[in-house]
Scaffold this active site. Structure first.
Site, mmCIF file in Angstrom:
data_model
loop_
_atom_site.group_PDB
_atom_site.id
_atom_site.type_symbol
_atom_site.label_atom_id
_atom_site.label_comp_id
_atom_site.label_asym_id
_atom_site.label_seq_id
_atom_site.Cartn_x
_atom_site.Cartn_y
_atom_site.Cartn_z
ATOM 1 N N CYS A 1 50.678 68.552 77.556
ATOM 2 C CA CYS A 1 50.097 69.303 78.673
ATOM 3 C C CYS A 1 50.369 70.780 78.446
ATOM 4 O O CYS A 1 51.434 71.150 77.958
ATOM 5 C CB CYS A 1 50.760 68.872 79.979
ATOM 6 N N ASP A 2 49.401 71.611 78.848
ATOM 7 C CA ASP A 2 49.618 73.040 78.619
ATOM 8 C C ASP A 2 49.940 73.817 79.885
ATOM 9 O O ASP A 2 50.012 75.036 79.855
ATOM 10 C CB ASP A 2 48.404 73.661 77.938
ATOM 11 N N TYR B 1 52.206 72.568 89.915
ATOM 12 C CA TYR B 1 51.636 71.341 90.481
ATOM 13 C C TYR B 1 52.490 70.743 91.598
ATOM 14 O O TYR B 1 52.012 69.897 92.355
ATOM 15 C CB TYR B 1 51.419 70.291 89.380
HETATM 16 N N1 LIG Z 1 46.818 67.917 79.355
HETATM 17 C C1 LIG Z 1 46.409 69.123 79.775
HETATM 18 O O1 LIG Z 1 47.213 69.946 80.138
HETATM 19 C C2 LIG Z 1 44.952 69.426 79.813
HETATM 20 C C3 LIG Z 1 44.467 70.737 79.836
HETATM 21 C C4 LIG Z 1 43.100 70.928 79.917
HETATM 22 C C5 LIG Z 1 42.246 69.838 79.970
HETATM 23 N N2 LIG Z 1 42.772 68.591 79.956
HETATM 24 C C6 LIG Z 1 41.937 67.382 79.967
HETATM 25 O O2 LIG Z 1 40.991 67.451 78.896
HETATM 26 C C7 LIG Z 1 39.903 66.621 79.215
HETATM 27 C C8 LIG Z 1 38.593 67.338 79.051
HETATM 28 O O3 LIG Z 1 38.429 68.258 80.099
HETATM 29 P P1 LIG Z 1 37.042 68.969 80.408
HETATM 30 O O4 LIG Z 1 37.223 69.650 81.712
HETATM 31 O O5 LIG Z 1 36.608 69.768 79.267
HETATM 32 O O6 LIG Z 1 36.068 67.703 80.607
HETATM 33 P P2 LIG Z 1 34.572 67.475 80.145
HETATM 34 O O7 LIG Z 1 34.007 66.479 81.106
HETATM 35 O O8 LIG Z 1 33.893 68.772 79.951
HETATM 36 O O9 LIG Z 1 34.692 66.775 78.716
HETATM 37 C C9 LIG Z 1 35.135 65.492 78.514
HETATM 38 C C10 LIG Z 1 34.237 64.794 77.486
HETATM 39 O O10 LIG Z 1 34.777 63.487 77.277
HETATM 40 C C11 LIG Z 1 33.681 62.617 77.035
HETATM 41 N N3 LIG Z 1 34.090 61.231 77.239
HETATM 42 C C12 LIG Z 1 34.325 60.594 78.405
HETATM 43 N N4 LIG Z 1 34.722 59.334 78.166
HETATM 44 C C13 LIG Z 1 34.756 59.168 76.818
HETATM 45 C C14 LIG Z 1 35.089 58.086 75.969
HETATM 46 N N5 LIG Z 1 35.494 56.918 76.467
HETATM 47 N N6 LIG Z 1 34.996 58.273 74.627
HETATM 48 C C15 LIG Z 1 34.591 59.452 74.119
HETATM 49 N N7 LIG Z 1 34.267 60.524 74.881
HETATM 50 C C16 LIG Z 1 34.349 60.381 76.218
HETATM 51 C C17 LIG Z 1 32.613 63.093 78.002
HETATM 52 O O11 LIG Z 1 31.330 62.648 77.628
HETATM 53 C C18 LIG Z 1 32.778 64.601 77.933
HETATM 54 O O12 LIG Z 1 31.904 65.175 77.008
HETATM 55 C C19 LIG Z 1 40.178 66.099 80.629
HETATM 56 O O13 LIG Z 1 40.853 64.866 80.558
HETATM 57 C C20 LIG Z 1 41.100 67.146 81.189
HETATM 58 O O14 LIG Z 1 41.812 66.656 82.294
HETATM 59 C C21 LIG Z 1 44.095 68.372 79.867
HETATM 60 O O1 LIG Z 2 40.759 72.774 87.186
HETATM 61 P P1 LIG Z 2 40.594 73.044 85.731
HETATM 62 O O2 LIG Z 2 39.716 71.999 85.048
HETATM 63 O O3 LIG Z 2 40.232 74.447 85.401
HETATM 64 O O4 LIG Z 2 42.041 72.891 85.092
HETATM 65 C C1 LIG Z 2 42.788 71.730 85.221
HETATM 66 C C2 LIG Z 2 43.838 71.736 84.128
HETATM 67 O O5 LIG Z 2 44.814 72.706 84.472
HETATM 68 C C3 LIG Z 2 45.941 72.821 83.613
HETATM 69 O O6 LIG Z 2 45.590 73.305 82.345
HETATM 70 C C4 LIG Z 2 45.256 74.693 82.222
HETATM 71 C C5 LIG Z 2 46.376 75.479 81.627
HETATM 72 O O7 LIG Z 2 47.490 75.409 82.435
HETATM 73 C C6 LIG Z 2 45.982 76.923 81.422
HETATM 74 O O8 LIG Z 2 47.006 77.564 80.719
HETATM 75 C C7 LIG Z 2 44.731 77.062 80.638
HETATM 76 O O9 LIG Z 2 44.893 76.842 79.270
HETATM 77 O O10 LIG Z 2 43.748 76.208 81.126
HETATM 78 C C8 LIG Z 2 44.126 74.838 81.286
HETATM 79 C C9 LIG Z 2 42.937 74.130 81.787
HETATM 80 O O11 LIG Z 2 42.496 74.654 83.014
HETATM 81 C C10 LIG Z 2 46.588 71.482 83.475
HETATM 82 O O12 LIG Z 2 47.681 71.520 82.614
HETATM 83 C C11 LIG Z 2 45.611 70.435 83.024
HETATM 84 O O13 LIG Z 2 46.241 69.198 82.915
HETATM 85 C C12 LIG Z 2 44.445 70.364 83.990
HETATM 86 O O14 LIG Z 2 43.464 69.485 83.508
HETATM 87 MN MN LIG Z 3 48.286 69.381 82.233
#
Ligand SMILES: NC(=O)c1ccc[n+]([C@@H]2O[C@H](COP(=O)([O-])OP(=O)(O)OC[C@H]3O[C@@H](n4cnc5c(N)ncnc54)[C@H](O)[C@@H]3O)[C@@H](O)[C@H]2O)c1
Ligand SMILES: O=P(O)(O)OC[C@H]1O[C@H](O[C@H]2[C@H](O)[C@@H](O)[C@@H](O)O[C@@H]2CO)[C@H](O)[C@@H](O)[C@@H]1O
Ligand SMILES: [Mn+2]
Length: 441
Positions: free
Chosen positions: A169-170, A264
């Protein structure tokens, strides 16, 4: 130096272009011979893939590039899978946020009932990616960002205990960048931190400079007045909901001024405030669909139409730098200290050894070695025990197809006031998630 082959799973994500730009910016430190993308949405993948093909041809023509919706094609000959899928995409995120709000409960992507609902969709998708990776590139590592990371990490612990998957997670990184700015440091890497908790549920217990001087007093003084708001903003986090989250850290900090909180925690410690300040008709999912999604896909359309990425406004994502650091740590055994979501196994001595906790680890080519945190205070321990139970019950509900356990999970969440409200939300979520969740009995 070896050159690596990378697969971005969830290639149609709004974060994909930012990751590609970050990879290109780091080629001297992390050489790449091939980039592939995989998604299960053909149209979404093609839009991002066609634009990235032009961008890569212009900026790094030596890198082989392809995208595919076929698992064998995508997962063959890969060293690292960088995974960020969103099962159900933004329309389902919108429901995760709006259904609990309808019942007067926090509506959030990863916290409370919304996070549980998203977890029930994500587990199957992420496990499927691991299966593809192990079948077609058995030596590869998966660096997994797919949310809700706490529930996904518990699912990988239960269902894929021997797989080479690192859940990350970032959010702490984003906050540390702000801390560095508050302190007037050039980089967050000038700080030496100790942090513990669950994903999206943690605290910094110590922050020092490289000479060992305590930086907590200056940070605490700032956070007590302004939360994590600093002068210089970034574009994503100028959205109203993010500004409020960074400011609210002031009130979260007041509850335990011995530590510095993850943003969070506001959803668990101030759920009434969050609900009062939520618009039931227009949530963060709407903000993202109208903002980041339109922007990224609009820029990709422009690149394809103009047949060039010159003048594109797509930019490097801060969050992508962390994934590059992690890949480098494994590839080159850098032994960098990084926050990862790993099995506790005694690192927090007075906490469930089987809990997936977010703690600093030393990362090398054999994977992460968690650092010892020691004992944590009663306040954090109590909150974490309740929240980790929500996460474990959700994964058990998914594995067993158990309505009862999912009801218990929602009832256990600090964001939900009663078992009857938990049941009402659950019944609405089941209806909305037909085809995504396993059938519950
Ligand atoms: N861990 C973190 O801190 C962190 C930070 C930023 C984003 N995220 C996560 O990254 C992911 C992407 O975020 P986003 O806002 O760009 O979403 P998004 O909807 O723009 O992109 C997600 C993509 O996943 C694809 N997808 C869905 N189910 C799938 C499957 N079973 N196999 C292959 N592809 C599949 C979708 O078609 C879509 O293109 C989310 O889970 C988000 O919560 C996590
Ligand atoms: O509401 P969103 O889709 O904009 O963001 C949800 C995500 O928020 C956190 O990630 C941030 C991160 O903290 C920030 O530094 C930057 O890189 O953008 C990220 C994406 O917004 C959170 O950690 C994720 O788990 C959430 O999905
Ligand atoms: Mn996160």
């Amino acid at each position: 130096m070896k050159k690596f082959s990378i697969l971005i799973a969830g290639g149609g994500s709004t974060f994909t272009p930012g990751i590609i730009l970050m990879l290109l910016d780091n080629l001297d430190k992390f050489p790449i011979r091939q980039i592939k993308m995989y998604d299960n949405d053909t149209e979404r993948q093609a839009k991002i893939g066609d634009a990235c093909a032009i961008l890569l041809k212009e900026r790094a023509p030596e890198i082989e590039f392809s995208y595919s919706t076929k698992p064998e094609e995508a997962f063959t000959d890969i060293d690292f899978v960088m995974a960020h899928i969103r099962v159900g995409k933004y329309p389902m995120r919108e429901l995760d946020e709006k259904i609990p709000l309808k019942h007067g409960v926090v509506g959030q992507e990863t916290c409370g009932p919304g996070g549980v609902a998203y977890g029930m969709r994500s587990i199957g998708g992420v496990i499927e990616l691991i299966d593809y990776m192990e079948k077609y590139s058995p030596n590869a590592w998966m660096l997994n960002y797919s949310n809700p990371a706490a529930i996904v990490a518990e699912a990988t612990r239960r269902l894929k205990p021997n797989s080479k998957v690192l859940n990350i997670c970032d959010m702490p990184i984003g906050i540390e960048v702000r801390m560095a700015e508050i302190l007037g440091l050039d980089s967050r890497k000038d700080m030496d931190i100790m942090y513990y908790g669950l994903n999206h549920f943690g605290w910094w217990k110590s922050i020092k400079d490289k000479a060992g001087n305590d930086l907590m007093p200056i940070l605490k003084e700032h956070v007590a007045k302004h939360g994590y708001v600093e002068k210089k903003g970034d574009s994503q986090h100028t959205d109203a909901s993010w500004c409020d989250t960074f400011a609210k850290a002031k009130d979260v900090f007041a509850i335990d001024p011995t530590t510095l909180p993850n943003t969070y925690l506001k959803y668990y410690l101030f759920p009434d405030y969050v609900v009062e300040h939520s618009n039931k008709e227009y949530t963060r999912a709407n903000e993202v669909m109208d903002g980041r999604e339109k922007f990224v896909f609009g820029e990709c359309d422009k690149i394809v139409k103009n047949k060039t990425s010159n003048n594109t406004e797509l930019h490097i994502d801060e969050h992508a730098s962390y994934i590059v650091d992690l890949a480098r740590a494994i590839a080159f055994n850098t032994k960098e200290k990084m926050l990862l979501i790993v099995e506790n196994n005694g690192a927090i001595v007075n906490f469930d050894p089987t809990a997936m906790v977010e703690i600093p680890c030393i990362v090398g080519n054999a994977g992460p070695e968690p650092l010892v945190i020691g004992a944590i205070p009663q306040f954090q321990k109590g909150l974490m025990e309740q929240q980790v139970s929500v996460e474990k019950l959700t994964v058990e509900a998914w594995i067993e197809g158990s309505y009862q356990k999912l009801w218990q999970a929602l009832t256990m969440s600090k964001t939900v006031p009663s078992a009857s409200i938990a049941k009402a939300i659950l019944d609405d979520l089941i209806e909305a998630n037909k085809g995504y969740w396993p059938e519950l009995k």
